[in-house]
Design a protein around this motif. Structure first.
Motif, short mmCIF file in Angstrom:
data_model
loop_
_atom_site.label_atom_id
_atom_site.label_comp_id
_atom_site.label_asym_id
_atom_site.label_seq_id
_atom_site.Cartn_x
_atom_site.Cartn_y
_atom_site.Cartn_z
N VAL A 534 0.83 -1.20 0.00
CA VAL A 534 0.00 0.00 0.00
C VAL A 534 0.87 1.26 0.00
O VAL A 534 0.58 2.23 -0.72
CB VAL A 534 -0.95 0.00 1.22
N VAL A 535 1.92 1.25 0.82
CA VAL A 535 2.81 2.42 0.86
C VAL A 535 3.40 2.70 -0.51
O VAL A 535 3.42 3.84 -0.99
CB VAL A 535 3.94 2.20 1.90
N VAL A 536 3.85 1.64 -1.19
CA VAL A 536 4.42 1.81 -2.53
C VAL A 536 3.34 2.22 -3.52
O VAL A 536 3.53 3.09 -4.37
CB VAL A 536 5.13 0.52 -2.99
N GLY A 537 2.17 1.57 -3.41
CA GLY A 537 1.10 1.86 -4.35
C GLY A 537 0.65 3.30 -4.30
O GLY A 537 0.48 3.96 -5.34
N LEU A 538 0.47 3.83 -3.09
CA LEU A 538 0.01 5.21 -2.95
C LEU A 538 1.04 6.20 -3.49
O LEU A 538 0.70 7.30 -3.92
CB LEU A 538 -0.29 5.52 -1.48
N THR A 539 2.30 5.81 -3.45
CA THR A 539 3.37 6.72 -3.85
C THR A 539 3.64 6.68 -5.35
O THR A 539 3.81 7.71 -6.00
CB THR A 539 4.67 6.39 -3.09
N PHE A 540 3.68 5.47 -5.91
CA PHE A 540 4.24 5.32 -7.26
C PHE A 540 3.24 4.90 -8.34
O PHE A 540 3.59 4.93 -9.53
CB PHE A 540 5.37 4.29 -7.24
N ILE A 541 2.04 4.47 -7.99
CA ILE A 541 1.09 3.99 -9.01
C ILE A 541 0.84 5.03 -10.11
O ILE A 541 0.79 4.69 -11.30
CB ILE A 541 -0.23 3.53 -8.37
#
Length: 554
Positions: A534-541
């Motif tokens: 989730v942390v990566v998704g919110l940042t880089f999606i």
């Protein structure tokens, strides 16, 4: 079907080898950092450096020691690169230009090993051995030292912010862990066919009847530590795709084993040092879950060969060595981007669109599956704190991890850690895309061109070092900007982790109560994996949607 079974067999053998060494190596590393005894060669090193290895340092002093050592390393390597034409064993190589020497020095000191140059055309034997190989050892040792300091922060109670001694941790990591394993690894690589000599260029006759200049060199010794220390810089431009560096499928599997060896064993070290091996099992479980998913997706993407051209020719063979095949290339790519290694045995720019997207996503995860030597574990431990904090908010309790309360100051440090590298990656990508100098290096337009630039800054900011080779980076613009990304991406997170270690070491350990979240059970492993995604998704999606996702859909 036979190719599928061969791919599964290769993965199963790798996992079995890693499982066989997990317990003894993890336990050995725990003994290394808890033993009060110094070896004779270590005592000689301490006397030469005029340091007291038994002085217990506060986190700020530990950080200043680390930064001072790294600065001296950058200056020394910069000097070697600028003066190599005056040094023995230079093979007639010219000195690197100032921007290139800066980039190379920062790259190897930060454990990134990003290479803007062709190794066989720009680096002589002395620069390779006395400069690059030495940094392969000590930059990896710095990563191990930082995670050991963080583990001490969890394990100690009321220690006034004292997290150990940097010089002792650096020396022990190098002498007792990296050096002996690297020597054994180099010998085994020579057995598999990797070259090791001090030969200069040799003229050989090709099968077509022409002539070609072939460079020899101390390859096996550099190859061993570049993989073991999750460094990644190749002796040759083709890196581990070159037959002198990686000649056979057996050497290929052994190299992947070296990449994953220490990162997969460090969770065992963590569990032993904090007095609860189950905590190490939980961290390893989260790492393994993410790694297996990456291997599965990458192997599918390269063996199924989605895309118009691969479907027409029947395989995604561009940029791959036939001696490794799609499965061997995908497994190597998953290992090298799931850690901070960056070595390649296939050109990532030629991976299928979803396959290339997986490699970028691996790095955007913070390379925690299982991550770089030291950096992977401290990255996952920071995410574990985030998971505990989220769970605490859900039930209305003050979050605790391993008996340490996570208050405002601790979560501020964690938040800054989580945001630091994405800010570096996205700002660097934006500057490159928005400027003429940045656009000039792009080989492709559209979504793939964006992916090339995004990959470069993701690799530099996360200290990986691999690249979408279509991007031309041998320019002052990219050498300078990527050098800054590597420098900030390495030392800003390290400073935050050491500050966090000091905060925890100064706390009194709180006994577990009835409301304490168990952090050793499968439920927490699932929560940790979800938080990481989730942390990566919110940042880089959003940026992924413009790059590899858009390319996949087209």
């Amino acid at each position: 079907m036979s190719a599928t079974w061969a791919a599964l067999g290769q993965i199963a053998l790798l996992v079995a080898l890693l499982a066989a060494v997990h317990v003894p190596l993890g336990a050995y590393m725990a003994r290394v950092f808890t033993s009060p005894r110094h070896l004779r060669v270590e005592r000689a090193g301490y006397r030469l450096a005029r340091v007291d290895p038994d002085a217990d340092q506060r986190w700020s002093t530990y950080l200043l020691s680390l930064l001072g050592f790294s600065l001296a390393s950058v200056l020394l390597l910069f000097g070697l690169a600028r003066l190599q034409n005056h040094l023995p064993l230079s093979l007639g190589m010219s000195p690197m230009d100032p921007a290139g020497a800066w980039n190379t020095a920062v790259s190897f000191v930060t454990n990134t090993n990003w290479q803007w140059y062709s190794g066989e055309q720009a680096a002589g034997h002395l620069l390779q051995m006395a400069g690059l190989v030495v940094q392969n050892f000590v930059s990896a040792a710095v990563g191990i030292a930082v995670v050991v300091a963080l583990i001490r922060g969890f394990a100690r109670s009321g220690a006034d912010g004292r997290v150990g001694n940097f010089w002792s941790d650096l020396m022990r990591s190098t002498v007792r862990i990296l050096l002996p394993i690297a020597v054994i690894g180099a010998v085994l690589l020579v057995v598999t066919g990797v070259i090791q000599n001090l030969a200069g260029p040799t003229e050989v006759t090709t099968l077509a009847g022409g002539t070609q200049s072939v460079l020899g060199g101390p390859v096996a010794s550099q190859e061993s530590i570049k993989l073991l220390g999750t460094n990644g810089g190749g002796f040759f431009n083709a890196n581990s795709a070159h037959p002198f560096e990686n000649p056979t499928p057996i050497s290929n599997l052994f190299q992947i084993f070296l990449i994953l060896l220490i990162p997969s064993a460090l969770p065992r070290t963590f569990g032993i040092m904090v007095g609860d091996k189950r905590q190490g099992h939980a961290i390893l479980g989260a790492m393994a879950t993410l790694w297996v998913a990456a291997v599965g997706l990458l192997t599918w993407a390269e063996m199924a060969a989605p895309g118009a051209v691969p479907q027409l020719v029947g395989a995604a063979s561009e940029g791959k060595e036939t001696r490794f095949g799609a499965a061997g290339s995908a497994l190597f790519a998953a290992a090298t981007t799931g850690t901070s290694t960056g070595a390649v045995n296939a050109m990532h720019d030629s991976l299928t669109a979803p396959g290339g997207g997986v490699t970028i996503f691996n790095m955007m995860l913070g390379e925690v599956a299982p991550g770089g030597v030291g950096s992977g574990l401290y990255g996952m431990l920071v995410l574990a704190i985030v998971a505990v904090f989220v769970a605490g908010l859900m039930v209305g309790r003050t979050p605790e991890y391993l008996g340490k309360k996570i208050g405002r100051q601790e979560i501020t440090l964690v938040a800054l850690y989580v945001l630091a590298v994405p800010a570096i990656v996205l700002l660097g990508t934006a500057v490159a895309i928005a400027t003429t100098a940045g656009q000039a290096g792009m080989q492709e337009a559209g979504s793939h061109g964006l992916s090339e630039v995004l990959y470069a800054f993701t690799s530099a900011g996360n200290n990986n070092g691999s690249a979408f080779a279509g991007l031309t980076v041998s320019t002052p613009f990219y050498n300078t900007l990527l050098g800054l990304a590597m420098l900030l991406g390495r030392f800003v997170p390290i400073a935050l982790v050491l500050a966090l270690a000091g905060r925890f070491a100064g706390q009194q350990t709180v006994p577990a109560g009835s409301g304490t979240l168990p952090t050793h059970r499968p439920l927490f492993v699932g929560l940790l994996v979800a938080v990481t995604l989730v942390v990566v998704g919110l940042t880089f999606i959003p940026v992924l949607a413009l790059g590899p996702i858009a390319e996949s859909l087209s």
